[in-house]
Design an enzyme around this catalytic site. Structure first.
Site, short mmCIF file in Angstrom:
data_model
loop_
_atom_site.label_atom_id
_atom_site.label_comp_id
_atom_site.label_asym_id
_atom_site.label_seq_id
_atom_site.Cartn_x
_atom_site.Cartn_y
_atom_site.Cartn_z
N MET A 1 74.81 28.74 17.82
CA MET A 1 74.83 27.80 16.69
C MET A 1 73.46 27.14 16.51
O MET A 1 73.34 26.11 15.86
CB MET A 1 75.91 26.74 16.90
CG MET A 1 77.31 27.37 16.91
SD MET A 1 78.62 26.25 16.43
CE MET A 1 78.51 25.03 17.72
N GLY A 2 72.44 27.73 17.12
CA GLY A 2 71.07 27.22 16.92
C GLY A 2 70.76 25.99 17.77
O GLY A 2 71.47 25.69 18.73
N LEU B 1 68.18 25.90 19.66
CA LEU B 1 68.11 26.74 20.87
C LEU B 1 67.34 26.07 22.00
O LEU B 1 66.38 25.34 21.78
CB LEU B 1 67.44 28.08 20.53
CG LEU B 1 68.13 28.91 19.44
CD1 LEU B 1 67.41 30.26 19.28
CD2 LEU B 1 69.60 29.14 19.73
N HIS B 2 67.81 26.36 23.22
CA HIS B 2 67.16 25.86 24.43
C HIS B 2 67.10 27.03 25.42
O HIS B 2 67.53 28.15 25.10
CB HIS B 2 67.93 24.66 25.00
CG HIS B 2 69.42 24.89 25.08
ND1 HIS B 2 69.97 25.80 25.94
CD2 HIS B 2 70.45 24.34 24.39
CE1 HIS B 2 71.28 25.80 25.80
NE2 HIS B 2 71.61 24.92 24.85
N HIS C 1 70.22 29.33 25.87
CA HIS C 1 70.34 30.43 24.89
C HIS C 1 69.33 31.54 25.21
O HIS C 1 69.64 32.72 25.14
CB HIS C 1 70.05 29.92 23.48
CG HIS C 1 70.99 28.86 22.98
ND1 HIS C 1 70.60 27.56 22.77
CD2 HIS C 1 72.29 28.92 22.63
CE1 HIS C 1 71.61 26.85 22.31
NE2 HIS C 1 72.67 27.66 22.21
N GLN D 1 85.13 25.63 13.71
CA GLN D 1 85.40 25.32 15.12
C GLN D 1 85.16 23.85 15.45
O GLN D 1 85.28 23.45 16.60
CB GLN D 1 84.58 26.22 16.05
CG GLN D 1 83.10 25.90 16.13
CD GLN D 1 82.38 26.91 16.98
OE1 GLN D 1 82.23 28.08 16.59
NE2 GLN D 1 81.92 26.52 18.16
N ASP E 1 80.26 27.54 28.86
CA ASP E 1 81.50 27.40 28.09
C ASP E 1 82.55 28.33 28.70
O ASP E 1 82.92 29.35 28.11
CB ASP E 1 81.23 27.71 26.62
CG ASP E 1 80.20 26.74 26.03
OD1 ASP E 1 80.56 25.59 25.81
OD2 ASP E 1 79.03 27.14 25.87
N GLN F 1 85.74 29.05 26.83
CA GLN F 1 85.42 29.84 25.64
C GLN F 1 85.23 31.32 25.99
O GLN F 1 85.66 32.20 25.24
CB GLN F 1 84.14 29.29 25.00
CG GLN F 1 83.63 30.11 23.84
CD GLN F 1 82.50 29.41 23.11
OE1 GLN F 1 82.76 28.53 22.30
NE2 GLN F 1 81.27 29.77 23.38
N SER G 1 72.74 22.00 23.15
CA SER G 1 72.12 21.54 21.90
C SER G 1 72.45 20.07 21.66
O SER G 1 71.63 19.32 21.13
CB SER G 1 72.63 22.38 20.74
OG SER G 1 72.42 23.74 21.01
P1 AMP Z 1 76.19 27.47 21.28
O1 AMP Z 1 74.93 27.58 20.48
O2 AMP Z 1 76.36 26.16 21.95
O3 AMP Z 1 77.40 27.95 20.51
O4 AMP Z 1 76.01 28.50 22.48
C1 AMP Z 1 75.73 29.86 22.26
C2 AMP Z 1 75.85 30.60 23.57
O5 AMP Z 1 74.93 30.05 24.51
C3 AMP Z 1 77.26 30.46 24.20
O6 AMP Z 1 77.61 31.70 24.79
C4 AMP Z 1 77.04 29.40 25.24
O7 AMP Z 1 77.94 29.47 26.33
C5 AMP Z 1 75.62 29.72 25.70
N1 AMP Z 1 75.03 28.55 26.34
C6 AMP Z 1 74.98 27.28 25.86
N2 AMP Z 1 74.40 26.45 26.75
C7 AMP Z 1 74.08 27.22 27.83
C8 AMP Z 1 73.45 26.95 29.08
N3 AMP Z 1 73.06 25.72 29.43
N4 AMP Z 1 73.27 27.98 29.95
C9 AMP Z 1 73.68 29.25 29.62
N5 AMP Z 1 74.27 29.55 28.45
C10 AMP Z 1 74.47 28.56 27.56
#
Ligand code: AMP
Length: 290
Positions: free
Chosen positions: A30-31, A33-34, A37, A61, A152, A155, A188
């Site tokens: 969902m952008g 990004l860190h 991601h 969601q 997650d 998820q 994020s």
């Molecule tokens: P999101 O942008 O939050 O929907 O996350 C996109 C993907 O990045 C999902 O598969 C998350 O589980 C994964 N993700 C988010 N934060 C982390 C993190 N700190 N470490 C590893 N994967 C992550």
């Protein structure tokens, strides 16, 4: 990196690539990004010939409209990061492109028990929205490999179940949670913590680690009750802080000392909801989700 905004263009582009570029790895996001991601992109690059990522803040969601409105957006920086990491394709659709039928309604996924506990319980409809968007994305990209973050945990299990229910042939790879140096799981939403909240936020993982280190067979309730009390004293409002069976997510309040466990936590700090999880070392990860 090729940036594609429409489903039709993405499908025709990937059709041309598919023969020469299998396996295709996919990283939906969902952008904002860190490095969490980015670690998924790096993992995807190791095993895929073509890496596709998506940035789409999925309205279906969000059970809390304010959370959707305020979701951080850092697109220019995201594109730079993805380019530097070597992502090949970025899919950047609009809401109308993803939901030509409108965002209301849609198929109900029979997720069963897993949708009734933890985030399923506290965020009604959330996992239905996750399934809806991930199914759409998977049917467009048709990846061989799908990369998800352990951050997650529930998820990951929901998406795995959705792929079984909808017979989507994709291999799911789950990647370790990336953390800040103070232990806070990268997210994020961390961008929305104020200075004081950011100072307190790492306490969630610290208390999780401490709780897991005291794990022994028998009743787990004193451990989790103490942890919830400590969190509340610090200023968190915990939604849940519980041990669960790592493979089924059934809550475990009395432990036999050998079944694989995961410690799952979600707590508000002000308006920001943090979630995290930890697999106690005593558990054999092979018998759980990972
Ligand atoms: P999101 O942008 O939050 O929907 O996350 C996109 C993907 O990045 C999902 O598969 C998350 O589980 C994964 N993700 C988010 N934060 C982390 C993190 N700190 N470490 C590893 N994967 C992550």
């Amino acid at each position: 990196m090729v940036i594609i905004k429409t489903a039709a263009h993405l499908q025709s582009f990937l059709q041309d690539q598919r023969r020469s570029s299998a396996p295709i790895g996919f990283v939906p996001t969902m952008g904002a990004l860190h490095q969490g991601h980015i670690s998924l992109i790096i993992n995807a690059k190791e095993s895929s010939k073509l890496v596709v990522s998506s940035i789409f803040v999925n309205p279906t969601q969000f059970n809390d409209p304010a959370d959707f409105e305020k979701y951080p957006q850092t697109l220019t920086q995201d594109i730079d990061l993805l380019t530097q990491t070597g992502c090949d394709v970025l899919f950047l659709p609009s809401v109308a492109e993803m939901y030509p039928e409108g965002i209301q309604g849609g198929l109900q996924y029979e997720l069963g028990f897993i949708e009734t506990v933890y985030d399923g319980h506290f965020r009604p409809g959330h996992f239905q929205g996750v399934c809806r968007v991930v199914e759409k994305l998977l049917r467009l990209v048709e990846p061989d490999l799908l990369y998800l973050g352990q951050k997650d945990y529930q998820q990951c299990m929901v998406i795995r179940k959705m792929c079984e229910l909808r017979q989507i042939p994709v291999t799911i790879r789950i990647c370790a949670t990336q953390r800040e140096v103070d232990g806070l799981a990268m997210s994020s939403r961390n961008l929305r913590l104020n200075t004081e909240e950011r100072r307190l936020a790492p306490q969630l993982y610290r208390i999780m680690q401490e709780t897991a280190s005291k794990l022994k067979s028998g009743s787990l309730q004193p451990l989790t009750e103490n942890a919830r009390e400590e969190l509340s004293r610090i200023g968190f409002k915990p939604d849940y802080f519980e041990f669960a069976d790592a493979g089924t997510l059934t809550p475990v309040t009395h432990w036999n000392g050998s079944d694989p466990l995961v410690l799952l936590a979600a707590a508000f700090l002000g308006a920001i909801r943090l979630i995290d999880n930890l697999i106690p070392e005593i558990s054999d990860p092979a018998s759980g989700l990972l």
